[in-house]
Design an enzyme around this catalytic site. Structure first.
Site, PDB file in Angstrom:
ATOM      1  N   GLY D 206       0.806  -1.215   0.000  1.00 26.50           N
ATOM      2  CA  GLY D 206       0.000   0.000   0.000  1.00 26.50           C
ATOM      3  C   GLY D 206       0.834   1.258   0.000  1.00 26.50           C
ATOM      4  O   GLY D 206       1.999   1.253  -0.417  1.00 26.50           O
ATOM      5  N   LEU D 232      -3.294  -5.885  -6.154  1.00 27.33           N
ATOM      6  CA  LEU D 232      -2.316  -4.831  -5.913  1.00 27.33           C
ATOM      7  C   LEU D 232      -1.155  -5.307  -5.032  1.00 27.33           C
ATOM      8  O   LEU D 232      -1.379  -5.848  -3.966  1.00 27.33           O
ATOM      9  CB  LEU D 232      -3.020  -3.644  -5.227  1.00 27.33           C
ATOM     10  N   ASP D 233       0.071  -5.057  -5.459  1.00 24.55           N
ATOM     11  CA  ASP D 233       1.278  -5.398  -4.693  1.00 24.55           C
ATOM     12  C   ASP D 233       1.396  -6.888  -4.423  1.00 24.55           C
ATOM     13  O   ASP D 233       2.126  -7.301  -3.527  1.00 24.55           O
ATOM     14  CB  ASP D 233       1.315  -4.652  -3.345  1.00 24.55           C
ATOM     15  N   ASP D 234       0.677  -7.693  -5.177  1.00 21.01           N
ATOM     16  CA  ASP D 234       0.679  -9.119  -4.893  1.00 21.01           C
ATOM     17  C   ASP D 234       1.037  -9.940  -6.119  1.00 21.01           C
ATOM     18  O   ASP D 234       0.855 -11.155  -6.140  1.00 21.01           O
ATOM     19  CB  ASP D 234      -0.703  -9.530  -4.342  1.00 21.01           C
TER      20      ASP D 234
END
Lengths: 289, 289, 289, 289
Positions: D206, D232-234
């Site tokens: 995040g 997201l971010d994964d």
């Protein structure tokens, strides 16, 4: 890692079709390859490979495989070097030590922990002080004092050699042994004798490397795990690492900090050797990690 | 980091009471200390310190502080070395380059990014190819060709020296300059000339370090940022770092991978210099990072 | 490192003149300062310092110094925190373990090697298997089985607490103890209980971090040494490090490789604690390394 | 590295004989294999390989090879994934940026230096300030402002998508782009869109990761290069690295220090992608480095 494997290591001058021939040999026998590495050295045009197969995917014993593979290897000429290792045949090591016990304790701890692929069959020390460490692990300790004079030293080396050879080890580990092996022992144990040097070679070859490092004011110190050859501190390098230091560190601090690098680098480098991951050519190594 | 500071650096033979005297001096003027470091070298018994105070906590100008501090420093004898730097006085640098531009680009990028404490006032190159890089950043580029013969080379060095000295820089950065400074320039620029060497010194001193590293079969390569002295590759080390390599890497790969270490190590070491974090004694450095 | 020192640690809300006052106190007594570190936290405006002086440069005993320093500390208000440690008073540690012995063996080896500043006064294990390791070092081993039910577990914790407190240790080390301390023990041992967590916190908090790391496909795994608080895995971090891994590594490989990080990080972090180099504020630490 | 190669990447459910079949195919055509890597994932039983052959050892063109290999690949079922890349076909990249230029400058510098295997065909920025950087390298810069409202943002994304797709790039690099791609773009660019995240994922997912890291008091910060997915971010991680920090570092210092990790990690991870060294399965990657 812990599964039962047969490990083939193989090196020869390159030509088209080696990979195909080896793969065919393994496929014909139904081998499941779990790990395979290849390297073609562009300078010498030698080809190297290491391949691990699941033992339970093959019906032959390792002895039968060796017999069947010999003629295949012979197809690639006289200079071929190969080995077939059954990981169930645990490698045997003799550790040579002096007064400092950090590498000895670290290696014995790893073995006791059950996660290091070797049997330590004996410890040889030129001082008595580490006897207890070895014996608390149930490992015989042989004390061979090293006199200062050359004749006495040579006799001591002969005694060490007799003890070591009596165990027929796969690895002779100079775990901060602090004595320079004579050329005949280097040759006899070529490819099996492994040293941990307390510097980032070729920096600070020779004696008292931490004092040399202090004087030069380096910002990192290191350790080097290498095969022993008669060229002192110049054998093929297996593994190296460094640790950050600063102006605040005295030579004694460097020695203390450096011991961590020594333990780690020896443990990693020796494991590569024990798992047949290191192939030597000239004074360079291929390490299939 | 970006706040306005006055930075005092100070070194002298140790005795009781130095810290107290300096602290008293700063406290009397209401200084808020934001960073303070001390070091007593046990071998030479020299004491070193760096202290940063918030400029807005002091009513005096830096000029007044210098005047007032001079007699305090004098209390500690003739060998005292000290400096008082106003971080608002941005340091000036001249960069010397040859054909390879990675360090030049990296430093200019950091300055353009606004996070590097220097003004690059000029770039001097012995080839033309990096002119555009300098000029695209609005920085004058001086081309000084270096002939192969000794007389021509000496003349070229004189020209470089004239150009550099015309800028009165705080740092002369050999950003892969590839030319060996003559002793008189080393002396004239002592403590200001900074080199990036493409090996982990003292390993692989001299020419073609990546080829040396390849031949030796090392498992890590490195870079060293050091002050230039007339002892080639033997000046006081400011910063070093290493990068892991393997048997797969050719000398060309080592050179490519090593450029990352060179950029990083030069950027870090030069920053320490620009922020007055490096104190030199003998061929060792104190780095208050 | 090994010289006899008195070590002052001190923290309080910042104001002008703290450094000067402390320096004056030490200078008046003829103290030779061998190491001094300062830190002003810009967010809380707290000031922290650690200063080490040569014991033989002072005529007072550490008890007298403590008495004389108390009124000086009091000048800076009620919230001042300070300690004066005589390095001759070796710190006492109790180690809590479960089945895995790598951290235990590593720490005991360092102590046996004579280069780690603590006395291990007892080992408490919830399994029997590490008894021999402790006893071979002449250290009492207490076996406290942990039942699965909450009531039995609570009783076991009470027994552990009684044993630990009986030794009045300076450090309670959870060397892969694998049991979550209840809040009352966390509070009772606040600032003394140190855990090694087998991940790079805050990544992979909670159970089976190596399996979590495997599933996420990270390229580095790590370990974290931190003070134990009732916020599980969220206590102030003392030290961290990482190890490179690859797609080839199974969760079991990650666990094996991670053990090296755990040993190293615990040994470094615990040393910082034992040498009074760690000051805690909120859930952050100042580490004067 | 710089030699002309054909690179085969191949993945399928494992069975006996894959290696043999591929090796046979290459041997029949006289291919000299210069690099070969294999991996069998023990959890999914998928087999992956990457093999590089010298282009000048083959008489066929890469087009012919592709045609001849297709039926061989088909022997291994419908789920086979394979590619055959001619290194003479330089990969094309579009870089997406926001205000911060360090990754952009670093990548363009590497390309200008001649040691990075890509053509940057365009830069798209949601601010104007990096236009000059792109244009000084002769690369077109497209400015697409991003309004705060969702409708305007969506329109901006559509404009970006049109520009990017107009170039038909092999890589879409979010070089600190700071905008979250909508799911449809993630899907359209799956396996081609690469992000550099300024934390050691999964730590500090995040916004404002350096502020999160500061608050948690970590001792290392990091960066992560990963494929962009709608989680997201994964997305699958390609490369990660860390940098040591201390209590002295403010969130601004962490951001500054972290930029070095970001540049390095993006440059390494993107190179792996450009050289067809990354194979994705689930949210994990095989990286044949």
């Amino acid at each position: 890692m812990n599964e039962h494997q047969y490990v083939l290591t193989f090196g020869c001058p390159d030509r088209v079709g080696i990979v195909a021939r080896l793969a065919e040999f393994l496929a014909e026998r139904g081998c499941t390859i779990t790990e395979a590495s290849y390297f073609l050295d562009p300078h010498t045009d030698w080809f190297f490979t290491r391949q691990a197969v699941r033992a339970d995917s093959v019906t032959e014993t390792v002895g039968q495989l060796r017999e069947e593979f010999a003629p295949v290897a012979a197809e690639f000429g006289e200079s071929v070097q190969w080995k077939l290792w059954d990981t169930a045949e645990v490698k045997r090591a003799v550790l040579l030590v002096s007064r400092q016990g950090h590498c000895l304790r670290d290696l014995l701890g790893r073995v006791a922990q059950g996660d290091y692929p070797m049997d330590v069959v004996a410890v040889v020390g030129n001082h008595e002080n580490l006897r207890e460490v070895a014996e608390s692990h149930g490992i015989p300790f042989h004390h061979v004092p090293f006199p200062a004079d050359q004749v006495g030293k040579r006799a001591a080396f002969n005694e060490v050699a007799d003890i070591v050879d009596g165990y027929a080890p796969d690895a002779i580990v100079l775990a901060r042994f602090m004595q320079i092996l004579p050329p005949d022992l280097c040759e006899m144990w070529a490819g099996r004798a492994i040293n941990i040097h307390h510097s980032f070679l070729p920096s600070f070859m020779g004696a008292r490397p931490y004092h040399q490092a202090y004087r030069r004011g380096v910002k990192l110190i290191g350790a080097t795990c290498h095969y022993v050859t008669s060229d002192l501190d110049d054998g093929p390098i297996i593994e190296q690492d460094v640790i950050r230091v600063s102006h605040k560190d005295t030579p004694e601090d460097l020695a203390r900090l450096g011991r961590d690098a020594e333990m780690q680098v020896l443990a990693r480098g020796l494991r590569f050797h024990l798992e047949d991951r290191v192939l030597v050519y000239g004074n360079r190594t291929v390490v299939f990690d």
